[in-house]
Write an enzyme that holds these catalytic residues in place. Sequence first.
Site, PDB file in Angstrom:
ATOM      1  CB  SER A 138      -4.624  -6.355   4.479  1.00 23.25           C
ATOM      2  OG  SER A 138      -4.159  -5.093   4.099  1.00 23.25           O
ATOM      3  CG  HIS A 160      -1.925  -1.008   1.316  1.00 26.93           C
ATOM      4  ND1 HIS A 160      -2.056  -1.825   2.421  1.00 26.93           N
ATOM      5  CD2 HIS A 160      -2.887  -1.406   0.449  1.00 26.93           C
ATOM      6  CE1 HIS A 160      -3.052  -2.676   2.231  1.00 26.93           C
ATOM      7  NE2 HIS A 160      -3.572  -2.439   1.029  1.00 26.93           N
ATOM      8  CE  LYS A 186     -11.729  -6.534   1.717  1.00 28.23           C
ATOM      9  NZ  LYS A 186     -10.471  -5.823   1.411  1.00 28.23           N
ATOM     10  NE  ARG A 195      -2.874  -7.887  -4.417  1.00 24.07           N
ATOM     11  CZ  ARG A 195      -3.679  -8.125  -3.408  1.00 24.07           C
ATOM     12  NH1 ARG A 195      -3.200  -8.176  -2.194  1.00 24.07           N
ATOM     13  NH2 ARG A 195      -4.960  -8.333  -3.587  1.00 24.07           N
TER      14      ARG A 195
END
Length: 163
Positions: free
Chosen positions: A129, A17, A41, A90
């Site tokens: 994360s 990040h 989440k 990514r």
Amino acid sequence: MKTAVYPGSFDPVTYGHLDIVKRASMMFDKVIVTVMHNSAKSSLFSVDERVKMIKEAVSEFSNVEVDSYDGLLIDYCREKQIHIVVRGLRAITDFEYELQIAQTNRELSHNNVDSVFLTTNLRYSYLSSSTVKEIASYGGEVSGMVPENVFKALELKYNNHLN
């Protein structure tokens, strides 16, 4: 002045990040890293904890601010008069998801918000994360994945000594 928002859950913020923040800060006059509440989440850290960790981690960047928002990104952009969203990619799977979100945001904003995609530094292409949290939950080595302040916060959350 060109302002961009870099939204995410950042639970927790990683070096991946921060790489995107650094690069975006060189492209835009101001970057607002915005911790978004994501009801899909389950978060390890509260929004306030994440904001505090990110503020400490980005303190070296004079043109980066940290904020939080509980609502649609498009509403945040409208309120702050922001027309650029920064997102990191990514892998191909990220692109498919991010493309759909970018197109939706563009449509909802009546073509007033565009997305800029920055590909991750290869050094962080594996990093997420979720991965950090899973490794940390078992006491694994995460110090090379997150800033020192985040590492310490993970130690406290998991109440163990991380390698």
